[in-house]
Design a protein around this motif. Structure first.
Motif, short mmCIF file in Angstrom:
data_model
loop_
_atom_site.label_atom_id
_atom_site.label_comp_id
_atom_site.label_asym_id
_atom_site.label_seq_id
_atom_site.Cartn_x
_atom_site.Cartn_y
_atom_site.Cartn_z
N UNK A 82 0.86 -1.19 0.00
CA UNK A 82 0.00 0.00 0.00
C UNK A 82 0.89 1.23 0.00
N UNK A 83 0.30 2.37 -0.36
CA UNK A 83 1.07 3.62 -0.37
C UNK A 83 1.32 4.14 1.05
N UNK A 84 2.35 4.98 1.17
CA UNK A 84 2.71 5.49 2.49
C UNK A 84 1.60 6.33 3.09
N UNK A 85 0.94 7.13 2.30
CA UNK A 85 -0.14 7.98 2.82
C UNK A 85 -1.51 7.48 2.38
N UNK A 86 -1.54 6.25 1.94
CA UNK A 86 -2.83 5.69 1.50
C UNK A 86 -3.70 5.37 2.71
#
Length: 513
Positions: free
Chosen positions: A217-221
């Protein structure tokens, strides 16, 4: 149908449950010791007709997502087997779950390879099942049931975390598009409500950071974590699990979840073993870890079930057919009885009507003989129509012929010689086998025609009659008297005037030819 027995296996013990129509009952628990294994063997002997399924909740699990080419059949299985051998060396309990095909031009397939990497935990229990030759439906992992649970609860396909408590452990699973991508098991050191709430909060955050580190997943997702808990622990969990920018929490009531999964025995605490066992009985996952050798007894059970069902269907069909035959036979017997009754009544009415007829002046035998004689006359009577048509066809082109009369006769009665030389006509009616017609007419030609021309015309008429295949033609009278010793001269016509020349021809046809 065979009863179902569900075996819940953890690292230290195995529990046996019976499941029937949504009712889950705990039957026995066996320790991972020689005494426990002996008791388990006795339990299997007492339930030898059941089908067993193992639900494992152990920490020794491996998950790996691979991308393989677009393949089908044996080629795909060979590639997956090679990948499993490379990732999980010497592991016997392995499986693969398709995560769909990529939308690129090659349509590569994403596959999650999973394995239970500690076979010694399963070996004693699997050996006992194999020794008893019982039907093992499969070895399932609790983590592989989480997609089914989310679908039952109506949770969408967005990426999410699912955290559940069972058997002094916390199961943490990451799902995307409704499919499992990662799962791990963490020991639960404090099983109080406060300890469970604190564990939910800390482990969810750790799992989110791990997924970011693995670039799943994305860091700021932003991602949502679903926590399955009892209503009594809801307040404590909500106080400990505070939403952040990247991670938000949703508490799912375990009793409501059990109702949605149609589990009739509702859980009394936060432990989710009954919920997952009910899912295993009602909606097992597509993938399981046992190989074909371990499921040999189950395959035989399936074959026996199919044979029994086919036999039952055949028996039911035979019974239905026999019932239909009996019904038809009864119906026919009733119809026969009705027809017999109607026949008797009809005969009685006929006899009553016959009694009202006036008396016949002769016997029935004589009347029958007269009728037979009449029918014989009808059969043996002949008509001149066919012979007249034959003559008409021959005269179609003879416009110079005038018919005066046709004498028609059908056969001749045959006679037999009686003693004394007297011919007696037989009273037996003989069938007509021939018919005869004597045709009389005249030839009308031009006044300047000579006898040779008249004879030529007459001979053409005779030839036309003889050309009909069924006719026998005999000339009885020619237009001129022609004899072998008399010469025909052209002046004879002038002497006899211009009168029409008469002729007579006999035509015979054999009937039936």
């Amino acid at each position: 149908m065979a009863a179902s027995r569900l075996l819940y296996l953890s690292a230290h013990h195995l529990s046996a449950f019976s499941w029937q129509s949504g009712v889950l009952a705990d039957e026995h628990s066996f320790d991972a010791s020689e005494a426990g294994q002996a008791a388990f063997a006795d339990y299997l002997a007492a339930n030898s007709s059941c089908v067993f399924s193992i639900l494992a909740n152990v920490s020794e699990e491996g998950f790996h997502i691979e991308t393989i080419p677009f393949l089908r059949g044996a080629d795909r299985e060979a590639v997956i087997a090679r990948k499993q051998g490379q990732l999980f060396f010497n592991a016997k309990l392995v499986t693969a779950l398709s995560l769909g095909h990529q939308k690129s031009r090659r349509k590569d397939e994403r596959v999650m390879l999973a394995a239970l990497t500690r076979p010694e935990v399963f070996a004693p229990w699997l050996d006992a099942l194999a020794a008893a030759e019982l039907a093992l439906a499969g070895v399932y992992s609790l983590s592989l049931l989480t997609p089914n649970l989310l679908r039952k609860l109506g949770i969408g396909a967005q990426p999410c975390l699912l955290l559940t408590i069972q058997d002094q452990s916390l199961r943490q699973s990451y799902l995307e598009n409704g499919e499992l991508h990662f799962s791990r098991l963490t020991p639960l050191h404090n099983s109080s409500i406060g300890g469970i709430a604190q564990t939910f909060s800390s482990e969810a955050l750790k799992l989110q950071q791990y997924l970011v580190g693995q670039r799943l997943i994305g860091r700021k997702q932003p991602i949502k974590a679903y926590l399955l808990a009892h209503a009594s622990a809801r307040k404590a969990i909500e106080n400990s699990c505070v939403d952040s920018e990247a991670l938000s929490f949703t508490v799912l009531d375990i009793e409501d979840s059990a109702r949605k999964c149609k589990l009739k025995t509702l859980p009394t605490d936060t432990h989710c073993e009954p919920l997952f066992l009910n899912l295993l009985a009602t909606d097992p996952p597509r993938a399981q870890f046992a190989n074909d050798d371990q499921r040999h007894g189950y395959h035989l059970w399936l074959l026996r079930s199919v044979v029994r069902r086919v036999a039952s269907l055949v028996l039911l069909s035979c019974l239905l057919l026999a019932g239909k035959q009996l019904f038809d036979a009864s119906r026919i017997e009733n119809e026969v009885a009705v027809l017999a009754s109607e026949t008797g009544l009809t005969r009685q009415r006929y006899a009553d009507i016959v009694k009202t007829f006036p008396p016949i002046p002769t016997t029935n035998e004589n009347l029958r003989r007269v009728i037979n004689r009449y029918q014989e006359l009808e059969r043996n009577s002949a008509s001149p129509g066919h012979l007249y048509r034959e003559i008409s066809h021959a005269l179609d082109s003879a416009e110079w012929v005038d018919l005066e009369a046709i004498d028609w006769q059908a056969g001749k009665p045959q006679s037999t010689a009686a003693p004394g030389g007297v011919n007696v006509v037989s009273s037996e009616l003989q069938p007509v086998d021939q018919e005869t017609a004597i045709v009389r007419g005249t030839l009308r030609l031009d006044g300047d025609s000579n006898p040779r021309q008249v004879l030529a015309v007459f001979n053409r008429l005779v030839a036309a009659l003889r050309a009909r295949p069924q006719l026998e033609v005999e000339v009885l009278q020619q237009p001129f008297d022609v004899e072998s010793g008399k010469s025909l001269k052209g002046g004879d016509a002038a002497l006899e005037g211009k009168e029409p020349r008469s002729f007579k021809v006999q035509i015979r046809r054999t009937i039936g030819s």
